[in-house]
Design a protein around this motif. Structure first.
Motif, PDB file in Angstrom:
ATOM      1  N   UNK A 202       0.753  -1.402   0.016  1.00  0.00           N
ATOM      2  CA  UNK A 202       0.444  -0.110  -0.104  1.00  0.00           C
ATOM      3  C   UNK A 202       0.475   0.885   0.220  1.00  0.00           C
ATOM      4  N   UNK A 203       0.469   2.534  -0.403  1.00  0.00           N
ATOM      5  CA  UNK A 203       1.340   3.619   0.022  1.00  0.00           C
ATOM      6  C   UNK A 203       1.454   4.273   1.042  1.00  0.00           C
ATOM      7  N   UNK A 204       0.519   3.783   1.675  1.00  0.00           N
ATOM      8  CA  UNK A 204       0.834   4.137   2.927  1.00  0.00           C
ATOM      9  C   UNK A 204       2.538   3.579   4.260  1.00  0.00           C
ATOM     10  N   UNK A 205       2.359   2.006   3.662  1.00  0.00           N
ATOM     11  CA  UNK A 205       3.671   0.986   3.975  1.00  0.00           C
ATOM     12  C   UNK A 205       4.578   1.771   2.952  1.00  0.00           C
ATOM     13  N   UNK A 206       4.146   2.214   1.785  1.00  0.00           N
ATOM     14  CA  UNK A 206       5.968   2.391   1.159  1.00  0.00           C
ATOM     15  C   UNK A 206       6.185   4.490   2.046  1.00  0.00           C
ATOM     16  N   UNK A 207       5.344   4.880   1.632  1.00  0.00           N
ATOM     17  CA  UNK A 207       5.359   5.860   2.663  1.00  0.00           C
ATOM     18  C   UNK A 207       6.107   5.934   3.576  1.00  0.00           C
ATOM     19  N   UNK A 208       5.908   5.026   4.609  1.00  0.00           N
ATOM     20  CA  UNK A 208       6.610   4.835   5.976  1.00  0.00           C
ATOM     21  C   UNK A 208       8.050   4.139   6.325  1.00  0.00           C
ATOM     22  N   UNK A 209       8.190   3.565   4.755  1.00  0.00           N
ATOM     23  CA  UNK A 209       9.325   2.706   5.090  1.00  0.00           C
ATOM     24  C   UNK A 209      10.646   3.493   4.062  1.00  0.00           C
ATOM     25  N   UNK A 210       9.920   4.349   2.987  1.00  0.00           N
ATOM     26  CA  UNK A 210      10.902   5.157   2.344  1.00  0.00           C
ATOM     27  C   UNK A 210      10.498   6.863   2.321  1.00  0.00           C
ATOM     28  N   UNK A 211      10.154   7.437   3.379  1.00  0.00           N
ATOM     29  CA  UNK A 211      10.448   8.794   3.768  1.00  0.00           C
ATOM     30  C   UNK A 211      11.487   9.472   3.334  1.00  0.00           C
ATOM     31  N   UNK A 212      12.445   9.436   4.652  1.00  0.00           N
ATOM     32  CA  UNK A 212      13.223   9.468   4.986  1.00  0.00           C
ATOM     33  C   UNK A 212      14.432   9.119   4.201  1.00  0.00           C
ATOM     34  N   UNK A 213      14.213   8.455   3.194  1.00  0.00           N
ATOM     35  CA  UNK A 213      15.320   7.915   2.329  1.00  0.00           C
ATOM     36  C   UNK A 213      15.425   9.490   1.322  1.00  0.00           C
ATOM     37  N   UNK A 214      13.543   9.203   0.584  1.00  0.00           N
ATOM     38  CA  UNK A 214      13.569   9.969  -0.639  1.00  0.00           C
ATOM     39  C   UNK A 214      14.230  12.091   0.223  1.00  0.00           C
ATOM     40  N   UNK A 215      13.370  12.204   1.660  1.00  0.00           N
ATOM     41  CA  UNK A 215      13.405  13.491   1.899  1.00  0.00           C
ATOM     42  C   UNK A 215      15.216  13.864   1.392  1.00  0.00           C
ATOM     43  N   UNK A 216      16.365  12.653   2.541  1.00  0.00           N
ATOM     44  CA  UNK A 216      17.639  12.904   2.597  1.00  0.00           C
ATOM     45  C   UNK A 216      18.068  13.297   1.215  1.00  0.00           C
ATOM     46  N   UNK A 217      17.244  12.259  -0.047  1.00  0.00           N
ATOM     47  CA  UNK A 217      18.209  12.376  -1.281  1.00  0.00           C
ATOM     48  C   UNK A 217      17.493  13.678  -1.723  1.00  0.00           C
ATOM     49  N   UNK A 218      15.856  13.998  -2.035  1.00  0.00           N
ATOM     50  CA  UNK A 218      15.481  15.291  -2.106  1.00  0.00           C
ATOM     51  C   UNK A 218      16.041  16.631  -1.774  1.00  0.00           C
ATOM     52  N   UNK A 219      16.846  16.513   0.002  1.00  0.00           N
ATOM     53  CA  UNK A 219      17.359  17.462   0.159  1.00  0.00           C
ATOM     54  C   UNK A 219      18.864  17.948   0.295  1.00  0.00           C
ATOM     55  N   UNK A 220      20.065  16.397  -0.329  1.00  0.00           N
ATOM     56  CA  UNK A 220      21.036  16.580  -0.680  1.00  0.00           C
ATOM     57  C   UNK A 220      21.053  17.147  -2.509  1.00  0.00           C
ATOM     58  N   UNK A 221      19.671  17.247  -3.008  1.00  0.00           N
ATOM     59  CA  UNK A 221      19.974  17.701  -4.256  1.00  0.00           C
ATOM     60  C   UNK A 221      19.282  19.190  -4.140  1.00  0.00           C
TER      61      UNK A 221
ATOM     62  N   UNK B 113      10.968   4.440  -6.640  1.00  0.00           N
ATOM     63  CA  UNK B 113      10.527   5.606  -6.029  1.00  0.00           C
ATOM     64  C   UNK B 113      11.551   6.593  -6.169  1.00  0.00           C
ATOM     65  N   UNK B 114      12.637   6.776  -6.274  1.00  0.00           N
ATOM     66  CA  UNK B 114      13.987   7.306  -6.177  1.00  0.00           C
ATOM     67  C   UNK B 114      14.121   7.727  -7.880  1.00  0.00           C
ATOM     68  N   UNK B 115      13.137   7.484  -8.845  1.00  0.00           N
ATOM     69  CA  UNK B 115      13.414   7.867 -10.200  1.00  0.00           C
ATOM     70  C   UNK B 115      12.220   8.641 -10.355  1.00  0.00           C
ATOM     71  N   UNK B 116      11.491   8.589  -9.715  1.00  0.00           N
ATOM     72  CA  UNK B 116      10.564   9.357  -8.945  1.00  0.00           C
ATOM     73  C   UNK B 116      10.227  10.863  -8.915  1.00  0.00           C
ATOM     74  N   UNK B 117      10.902  10.615  -7.912  1.00  0.00           N
ATOM     75  CA  UNK B 117      11.658  11.859  -6.938  1.00  0.00           C
ATOM     76  C   UNK B 117      12.938  12.586  -7.739  1.00  0.00           C
TER      77      UNK B 117
END
Length: 166
Positions: free
Chosen positions: A5-24, A58-62
């Motif tokens: 589900x999107x909720x489980x994907x969000x909870x599991x990967x939100x910090x990694x996606x945030x760190x990647x986007x913040x570093x960019x 997900x990182x490709x989407x980001x």
């Protein structure tokens, strides 16, 4: 872990996606906006996703959300958020100063290399993607990602040598 589900994907990967986007982007608010955009786009296509590994997708989407943001930002005026950063009390003044200095040094070194090289280093060296996954995220070939990483690392070594860090 089964991510169905999107909720489980969000909870599991939100910090990694945030760190990647913040570093960019080097901006907390931009990174937060891009995280929301990433998961909105993921929501639209998550049910169609059939492969096992969702993190590279997900990182490709980001990455694509960041590229779209950059294109849009190049056509508009961006104001500095220094005023708002000064209002937030995080730690002691010394802690803040040391943290800012370290971030500035790392950020400066990364901003002094070309955009593609910086993105490749962030994906492979900071987020531990394989070369193939990073190449897929960036939309380039495996050999191109290897060349890009070699050049980025070589440039950073030269910068460190020039500054007397090595």
């Amino acid at each position: 872990m089964k991510l169905n589900s999107l909720e489980s994907v969000y909870q599991y990967y939100v910090k990694d996606v945030y760190r990647y986007l913040y570093s960019l982007s080097y901006d907390h608010h931009t990174a937060e906006d891009l995280v929301q955009e990433t998961f909105y786009r993921a929501y639209l296509f998550l049910e169609d996703w059939k492969e096992e590994r969702i993190k590279p997708w997900l990182f490709r989407v980001a990455h694509n959300a960041y590229v779209d943001y950059q294109r849009k930002a190049s056509r508009s005026i961006v104001r500095d958020s220094v005023f708002f950063d000064q209002l937030i009390d995080r730690h002691t003044p010394e802690d803040i100063l040391l943290q800012q200095e370290a971030q500035r040094e790392i950020g400066q070194m990364l901003t002094d290399i070309p955009e593609k090289q910086r993105q490749a280093m962030l994906l492979v060296d900071f987020h531990q993607f394989t070369y193939q996954e990073a190449a897929d995220i960036m939309g380039i070939t495996l050999s191109h990602i290897k060349i890009t990483l070699f050049r980025a690392r070589q440039r950073l070594r030269e910068m460190k040598r020039k500054d007397g860090m090595l």
